[in-house]
Design a protein around this motif. Structure first.
Motif, PDB file in Angstrom:
ATOM      1  N   THR A 137     -15.399  -2.846   5.287  1.00 41.18           N
ATOM      2  CA  THR A 137     -14.409  -2.898   3.885  1.00 41.18           C
ATOM      3  C   THR A 137     -13.603  -4.337   4.290  1.00 41.18           C
ATOM      4  OG1 THR A 137     -14.551  -0.705   3.658  1.00 41.18           O
ATOM      5  CG2 THR A 137     -12.791  -1.881   2.486  1.00 41.18           C
ATOM      6  N   GLY A 161      -1.109  -1.902   5.211  1.00 41.17           N
ATOM      7  CA  GLY A 161      -1.744  -0.919   6.124  1.00 41.17           C
ATOM      8  C   GLY A 161      -2.488  -1.456   7.333  1.00 41.17           C
ATOM      9  N   THR A 163      -1.478  -1.322  10.138  1.00 43.76           N
ATOM     10  CA  THR A 163      -1.290  -0.586  11.622  1.00 43.76           C
ATOM     11  C   THR A 163      -2.884   0.432  11.580  1.00 43.76           C
ATOM     12  OG1 THR A 163      -0.212   1.025  10.322  1.00 43.76           O
ATOM     13  CG2 THR A 163       0.910  -0.489  11.894  1.00 43.76           C
ATOM     14  N   GLY A 164      -3.359   0.504  10.212  1.00 40.70           N
ATOM     15  CA  GLY A 164      -4.538   1.345  10.162  1.00 40.70           C
ATOM     16  C   GLY A 164      -5.970   0.756  10.416  1.00 40.70           C
ATOM     17  N   GLY A 165      -6.979   1.323  10.015  1.00 43.16           N
ATOM     18  CA  GLY A 165      -8.438   0.717  10.430  1.00 43.16           C
ATOM     19  C   GLY A 165      -8.776  -0.546   9.665  1.00 43.16           C
ATOM     20  N   VAL A 166      -8.780  -0.478   8.173  1.00 42.61           N
ATOM     21  CA  VAL A 166      -9.012  -1.383   7.302  1.00 42.61           C
ATOM     22  C   VAL A 166      -8.165  -2.657   7.683  1.00 42.61           C
ATOM     23  CG1 VAL A 166      -9.322  -2.459   5.123  1.00 42.61           C
ATOM     24  CG2 VAL A 166     -10.038  -0.173   5.610  1.00 42.61           C
ATOM     25  N   LEU A 187       4.803   3.392   9.445  1.00 39.93           N
ATOM     26  CA  LEU A 187       6.292   4.196   9.604  1.00 39.93           C
ATOM     27  C   LEU A 187       6.964   3.790  10.794  1.00 39.93           C
ATOM     28  CD1 LEU A 187       5.605   7.955   8.456  1.00 39.93           C
ATOM     29  CD2 LEU A 187       7.096   6.299   7.332  1.00 39.93           C
ATOM     30  N   THR A 227      -4.414  -2.269   1.185  1.00 42.98           N
ATOM     31  CA  THR A 227      -5.176  -1.063   1.337  1.00 42.98           C
ATOM     32  C   THR A 227      -4.565   0.296   1.011  1.00 42.98           C
ATOM     33  OG1 THR A 227      -4.427  -0.688   3.770  1.00 42.98           O
ATOM     34  CG2 THR A 227      -6.290  -2.330   3.672  1.00 42.98           C
ATOM     35  N   CYS A 249      -8.471  -2.302  -1.976  1.00 39.58           N
ATOM     36  CA  CYS A 249      -9.406  -1.189  -1.492  1.00 39.58           C
ATOM     37  C   CYS A 249      -8.813   0.274  -1.427  1.00 39.58           C
ATOM     38  CB  CYS A 249     -10.118  -1.713  -0.460  1.00 39.58           C
ATOM     39  SG  CYS A 249      -9.283  -1.138   1.217  1.00 39.58           S
ATOM     40  N   ASN A 251      -5.614   3.691  -1.605  1.00 39.77           N
ATOM     41  CA  ASN A 251      -4.434   4.181  -2.103  1.00 39.77           C
ATOM     42  C   ASN A 251      -3.749   5.091  -1.239  1.00 39.77           C
ATOM     43  OD1 ASN A 251      -6.472   6.013  -2.042  1.00 39.77           O
ATOM     44  ND2 ASN A 251      -6.564   6.891  -4.036  1.00 39.77           N
ATOM     45  N   ILE A 274     -12.424  -3.765  -4.088  1.00 38.20           N
ATOM     46  CA  ILE A 274     -13.472  -3.791  -3.113  1.00 38.20           C
ATOM     47  C   ILE A 274     -13.985  -2.203  -3.030  1.00 38.20           C
ATOM     48  CG2 ILE A 274     -13.699  -3.777  -0.695  1.00 38.20           C
ATOM     49  CD1 ILE A 274     -12.991  -6.475  -1.933  1.00 38.20           C
ATOM     50  N   SER A 276     -16.831  -0.298  -0.871  1.00 41.06           N
ATOM     51  CA  SER A 276     -17.802  -0.792   0.071  1.00 41.06           C
ATOM     52  C   SER A 276     -18.756   0.217   0.009  1.00 41.06           C
ATOM     53  CB  SER A 276     -17.014  -0.241   1.592  1.00 41.06           C
ATOM     54  OG  SER A 276     -16.676   1.120   1.674  1.00 41.06           O
ATOM     55  N   ARG A 322       0.156  10.505   9.486  1.00 42.87           N
ATOM     56  CA  ARG A 322       0.460   9.119   9.749  1.00 42.87           C
ATOM     57  C   ARG A 322       0.915   8.794  11.359  1.00 42.87           C
ATOM     58  NH1 ARG A 322       3.984   6.522   4.903  1.00 42.87           N
ATOM     59  NH2 ARG A 322       3.504   4.720   6.001  1.00 42.87           N
TER      60      ARG A 322
END
Ligand SMILES: NC(=O)c1ccc[n+]([C@@H]2O[C@H](COP(=O)([O-])OP(=O)(O)OC[C@H]3O[C@@H](n4cnc5c(N)ncnc54)[C@H](OP(=O)(O)O)[C@@H]3O)[C@@H](O)[C@H]2O)c1
Length: 334
Positions: A137, A161, A163-166, A187, A227, A249, A251, A274, A276, A322
């Motif tokens: 993604t 986002g 700190t996250g994957g995408v 956070l 993201t 991509c 929410n 986006i 995927s 989180r």
């Protein structure tokens, strides 16, 4: 003829009063759906959508009991399709895998041949799952920015986002190919981590979500990869320079988009969705080639932690609270 085998899998069950439980149990190959290709899964990965499926979100998974896991990489064990043969290394992500089709949080999947991507040269099954749907993604998002003429010399790109994957993989790819990236923190303060994966600067969630209600803000970004949705997406659109582009991509923060038309009609901003899941196979293969070669990220090990299927339960809770960072790959082989 298929030898009946049992294998280990996570199974989420629906109980009374909208309660869901999950456990690691033995399943049989006969429990898998019909399909052309039986894959022995070596690695899977944890995505936000997997966590939603694992907690009983009916928007992701309608029917339980169910084995989540929208990502799987492994080796073909049996194929009724001439394009694949026993021993081929493959990636399966998206379509219905892990949503309403038994997914990668089990040691076997059986899927239609149209869902299967041959493993590109130059990448291992584990590396492909460090990317997983998140990386795929991120690649689609970067690709779309480039298709909309957001080039490195136009200015900074904002990533939410991160700190996250995408978001994390988007930061890594963009910085590798010469973009200057500003990452939005999570956070907790993860500035060192974000700079370590390629961000030039880091801003807080508060600074990324304007509350003034102004229809347009000072133009700061050449483009943006969002993201999380909500106020952060609205703020990034209002802060994008004329002719810039923003991809959307996810929410994770909110499905709402509190905005009016002015950024689009006064600055010509493009907002690009986006998806995927339904991405055509030609684009899908192109993205995996890029991830394996030109966009191959140098910081794989900074992004990832590896767990076994027995550790998944706790990791899913962390993602929903989180408390999860980067990417988790799930090792399904011993
Ligand atoms: N459209 C598609 O094809 C597609 C594909 C993949 C993913 N997605 C979506 O993309 C989103 C991200 O997925 P992922 O797998 O990267 O998830 P993830 O690894 O869990 O990362 C989520 C990110 O969002 C941030 N976040 C969560 N809640 C937030 C809030 N209320 N305000 C601001 N930031 C918040 C988290 O920050 P913290 O550090 O604070 O936790 C983290 O950086 C999800 O909505 C997912 O469903 C869509």
């Amino acid at each position: 003829m298929t030898v009946t085998k049992s294998f280990k899998a996570m199974v989420v069950e629906e109980k009374e009063n909208n309660q869901f439980t999950r456990k690691i149990t033995e399943k049989s190959l006969e429990d898998l759906p019909q399909g052309d290709v039986l894959v022995k899964v070596q690695y899977s990965s944890l995505n936000y959508k997997d966590a939603l499926s694992a907690i009983g979100n009916k928007g992701v998974t309608r029917n339980y009991p169910h084995t989540p896991g929208i990502d799987a990489a492994g080796v073909v064990e049996e194929s009724r399709d001439p394009n694949f043969k026993s021993g081929d290394e493959v990636i399966v992500t998206s379509y219905d895998l892990g949503m309403n089709t038994s997914g990668g949080f089990g040691q076997y999947i059986r899927v239609p041949a149209e869902w299967v991507v041959p493993m590109p040269d130059g990448i291992t099954a584990r590396e492909s799952m460090i990317y997983g749907t998140a990386g795929f993604t991120a690649a689609l998002s970067v690709y779309q920015l480039m298709e909309h003429f957001v080039s490195p010399e136009k200015g900074d790109v904002l990533v939410s986002g991160a700190t996250g994957g995408v978001g994390g993989i988007a930061v890594s790819i963009l910085s590798k190919i010469g973009y200057s990236v500003t990452a939005i923190n999570g956070l907790t303060d993860q500035s060192d981590y974000l700079k370590g994966i390629g961000a030039k600067s880091v801003i807080s969630i508060e600074d990324a979500a304007d509350k003034s209600g102004k229809p347009l803000l000072k133009a700061k970004w050449a483009g943006s990869i969002d993201t999380v949705g909500g106020d952060i997406l609205a703020t990034s659109i209002k802060s994008t320079a004329p002719g810039g582009a923003v991809t959307c991509c996810g929410n994770a923060a909110s499905p709402e988009l509190p905005i009016n038309v002015f950024p689009f009609i006064l600055r010509g901003i493009s907002l690009i969705g986006i998806d995927s899941q339904n991405c055509p196979m030609t684009v899908r293969k192109k993205m995996w080639e890029k991830l394996a070669h030109d966009w191959r990220i140098p910081q794989f090990e900074k992004l990832v932690s590896e767990i076994t299927i027995d550790q998944l339960d706790q990791r899913i809770d962390m993602m929903m609270q989180r408390k999860h960072r980067g990417r988790t790959v799930v090792r399904l082989i011993s």
